[in-house]
Design a protein around this motif. Structure first.
Motif, short mmCIF file in Angstrom:
data_model
loop_
_atom_site.label_atom_id
_atom_site.label_comp_id
_atom_site.label_asym_id
_atom_site.label_seq_id
_atom_site.Cartn_x
_atom_site.Cartn_y
_atom_site.Cartn_z
N GLN A 209 0.81 -1.21 0.00
CA GLN A 209 0.00 0.00 0.00
C GLN A 209 0.85 1.27 0.00
O GLN A 209 0.32 2.37 0.08
CB GLN A 209 -0.95 -0.01 1.20
N GLY B 153 0.53 -11.83 -4.19
CA GLY B 153 -0.56 -11.03 -3.62
C GLY B 153 -0.34 -9.55 -3.81
O GLY B 153 -1.27 -8.79 -4.11
N THR C 180 -2.70 -7.18 -5.98
CA THR C 180 -3.27 -6.04 -5.25
C THR C 180 -3.01 -4.74 -5.99
O THR C 180 -3.89 -3.90 -6.14
CB THR C 180 -2.68 -5.99 -3.82
N HIS D 185 -4.98 -4.68 -9.51
CA HIS D 185 -6.42 -4.46 -9.41
C HIS D 185 -6.80 -3.40 -8.37
O HIS D 185 -7.98 -3.16 -8.16
CB HIS D 185 -7.11 -5.78 -9.07
N ASN E 257 -6.73 -3.60 -5.22
CA ASN E 257 -7.66 -4.28 -4.31
C ASN E 257 -6.86 -5.17 -3.34
O ASN E 257 -6.30 -6.18 -3.77
CB ASN E 257 -8.64 -5.12 -5.13
N PRO E 258 -6.81 -4.82 -2.06
CA PRO E 258 -6.03 -5.61 -1.10
C PRO E 258 -6.61 -6.98 -0.80
O PRO E 258 -6.00 -7.77 -0.08
CB PRO E 258 -6.01 -4.73 0.16
N ALA E 259 -7.78 -7.30 -1.37
CA ALA E 259 -8.38 -8.61 -1.12
C ALA E 259 -7.45 -9.73 -1.57
O ALA E 259 -7.43 -10.81 -0.98
CB ALA E 259 -9.71 -8.73 -1.86
N TYR E 260 -6.64 -9.48 -2.60
CA TYR E 260 -5.73 -10.50 -3.09
C TYR E 260 -4.68 -10.86 -2.03
O TYR E 260 -4.34 -12.02 -1.84
CB TYR E 260 -5.05 -10.03 -4.37
N HIS F 86 -5.12 -10.41 1.23
CA HIS F 86 -5.83 -11.06 2.34
C HIS F 86 -6.12 -12.53 2.01
O HIS F 86 -6.06 -13.39 2.89
CB HIS F 86 -7.10 -10.30 2.68
N ASP F 87 -6.39 -12.81 0.73
CA ASP F 87 -6.56 -14.21 0.31
C ASP F 87 -5.25 -14.97 0.50
O ASP F 87 -5.26 -16.14 0.92
CB ASP F 87 -6.97 -14.29 -1.17
N ARG G 104 -3.00 -14.40 2.75
CA ARG G 104 -2.86 -14.67 4.19
C ARG G 104 -3.74 -15.84 4.61
O ARG G 104 -3.31 -16.70 5.37
CB ARG G 104 -3.21 -13.43 5.01
N THR G 105 -4.97 -15.88 4.11
CA THR G 105 -5.89 -16.97 4.45
C THR G 105 -5.28 -18.32 4.05
O THR G 105 -5.31 -19.29 4.82
CB THR G 105 -7.24 -16.77 3.74
#
Length: 198
Positions: A95, A167, A171, A174, A176-179, A181-182, A184-185
């Motif tokens: 970020q 990731g 991120t 796109h 989009n930080p969801a990538y 977070h995925d 990390r999951t």
């Protein structure tokens, strides 16, 4: 610190975000002069070439990452908690919170692959250093009995590093930080398979 050293540090601190944001080929000496407020002669008193400045700027960027990782480990206990600290630095880096432009290792790796062998070598060293750090965290977890002995620290560190850097790439691509977070999951799901039962 002597005045000459202060000026050199000033140049690097201002040049690093430019190189990290615009890349080596996209950064001109004029960009650096504008940011530092120096004349061309003043800059070349401290750096012989753009190459030398770019290499030192990358070293500075990597040092910022190392300091962030060290700070993020303070007070953390256990393997998964320590890896969460590494992830948090990865997210902050993606970020642009540690250095404008995102992760310097990823940026230089992508740009310098075939164009700048010295920068590529520095990126390889920085990537290996981070992978070794992850592997060390995992090895300590095995030694303490938190993780199963069949976990391979080096191979797992490579996978986690690839997850983190991939990731970051997605991120940024796109916005989009969801990538991340995925990533990390999946990291946690993978490592929980190797956790020792309490």
């Amino acid at each position: 610190m002597k005045k000459g050293e202060q000026t050199r540090q000033h140049i690097v601190q201002h040049a690093a975000p430019i190189f990290n944001t615009r890349g080596y080929s996209g950064t001109s000496i004029q960009d650096v002069l504008r940011e530092t407020g120096l004349e061309k002669g003043g800059l070349y008193n401290h750096f012989k070439s753009k190459d030398e400045l770019a290499l030192e700027s990358f070293d500075y960027a990597v040092q910022l990452l190392r300091e962030a990782h060290k700070a993020a480990q303070q007070g953390r206990q256990g393997t998964l908690d320590r890896l969460q600290g590494i992830f948090e630095v990865t997210l902050r880096s993606a970020q642009g919170e540690i250095l404008a432009g995102g992760c310097p290792i990823l940026n230089v790796s992508v740009e310098s692959d075939d164009t700048h062998p010295l920068l590529k070598e520095k990126a390889q060293q920085a990537a290996m250093s981070l992978q070794n750090f992850i592997a060390q965290v995992l090895a300590v977890g095995i030694k303490k009995g938190e993780m199963k002995p069949e976990l391979d620290p080096e191979a797992t560190a490579r996978v986690l590093f690839a997850l983190f850097e991939g990731g970051i790439l997605l991120t940024k691509l796109h916005d989009n930080p969801a990538y991340l977070h995925d990533a990390r999951t999946h990291m946690l799901a993978l490592l929980k398979l190797y956790q020792q039962e309490a």
